[in-house]
Design a protein around this motif. Structure first.
Motif, PDB file in Angstrom:
ATOM      1  N   ASP A 137       0.828  -1.211   0.000  1.00 36.76           N
ATOM      2  CA  ASP A 137       0.000   0.000   0.000  1.00 36.76           C
ATOM      3  C   ASP A 137       0.861   1.260   0.000  1.00 36.76           C
ATOM      4  O   ASP A 137       0.548   2.244  -0.677  1.00 36.76           O
ATOM      5  N   GLN A 140       2.301   1.842  -3.481  1.00 36.11           N
ATOM      6  CA  GLN A 140       1.304   2.416  -4.384  1.00 36.11           C
ATOM      7  C   GLN A 140       1.082   3.898  -4.093  1.00 36.11           C
ATOM      8  O   GLN A 140       1.006   4.718  -5.015  1.00 36.11           O
ATOM      9  N   SER A 141       1.040   4.258  -2.836  1.00 34.02           N
ATOM     10  CA  SER A 141       0.863   5.663  -2.460  1.00 34.02           C
ATOM     11  C   SER A 141       2.046   6.517  -2.917  1.00 34.02           C
ATOM     12  O   SER A 141       1.856   7.620  -3.461  1.00 34.02           O
ATOM     13  N   TRP A 169       1.476  -5.614  -6.126  1.00 33.72           N
ATOM     14  CA  TRP A 169       2.051  -4.314  -5.793  1.00 33.72           C
ATOM     15  C   TRP A 169       1.813  -3.296  -6.897  1.00 33.72           C
ATOM     16  O   TRP A 169       1.509  -2.141  -6.620  1.00 33.72           O
TER      17      TRP A 169
END
Length: 177
Positions: A137, A140-141, A169
């Motif tokens: 996560d 991705q951010s 991912w």
């Protein structure tokens, strides 16, 4: 230079020796890649700098200069991983054109780049966990925040998997950027 920059810029007692060992290995292999390509260009009557090139790596370096996690997300896990995706097709095109020497160089680079992506994934995961952040996560951010382009399939899932870089991912970023 980017590998050396990461080693120097983000030096910290909290990073284990293996982080620096991987950085030195990556820097050494990137220098080897440059040498192979420079020699090949010379054989073909050209030199590094004769042809236009983009500066995406350096823009990424500037954009991630303040955070090792952001740098790891963008340099090895987006940009070098993209090399895993496009290099096999370049090898095929070169072989079809009869340039087996250049294709052989790209095979060496492709093999080394799997290790670069693997090291990036290892250290991204390590730093994220040290910060109590969920690795996928957080990746991705950070890509949404720091990467100006788009992640484009098709992906070389075999090479990415060999690097330990699971599709969960990066595939969510294809439609969300």
């Amino acid at each position: 230079d980017l590998a050396w920059d990461m080693i120097a810029r983000f030096a910290s007692p909290s990073l284990p020796r293996a982080f620096y060992d991987d950085g030195v290995r990556v820097a050494d292999e990137e220098a080897k890649h440059f040498g192979l390509l420079a020699k090949r260009l010379e054989t073909l009557g050209a030199a590094y700098g004769d042809l236009p090139a983009h500066d995406g790596l350096w823009k990424a370096a500037q954009n991630t200069a303040n955070d090792v996690l952001a740098r790891l997300a963008i340099a090895p896990l987006v940009l070098e991983a993209r090399g895993l995706d496009v290099t096999p097709a370049m090898i095929i095109k070169l072989e079809r054109a009869g340039d087996t020497d250049s294709a052989s160089i790209l095979r060496v680079i492709l093999e080394d780049e799997v290790g670069h992506v693997a090291a990036g994934h290892t250290w991204f995961t390590h730093v994220a966990r040290e910060r109590n952040l969920p690795p996928a996560d957080t990746f991705q951010s950070l890509v949404r925040e720091h990467y100006q382009g788009q992640l484009k399939p098709p992906f070389n899932t075999e090479s990415r998997n060999n690097a330990g870089f699971d599709a969960a991912w990066y595939e969510p970023l294809v439609t969300s950027l």
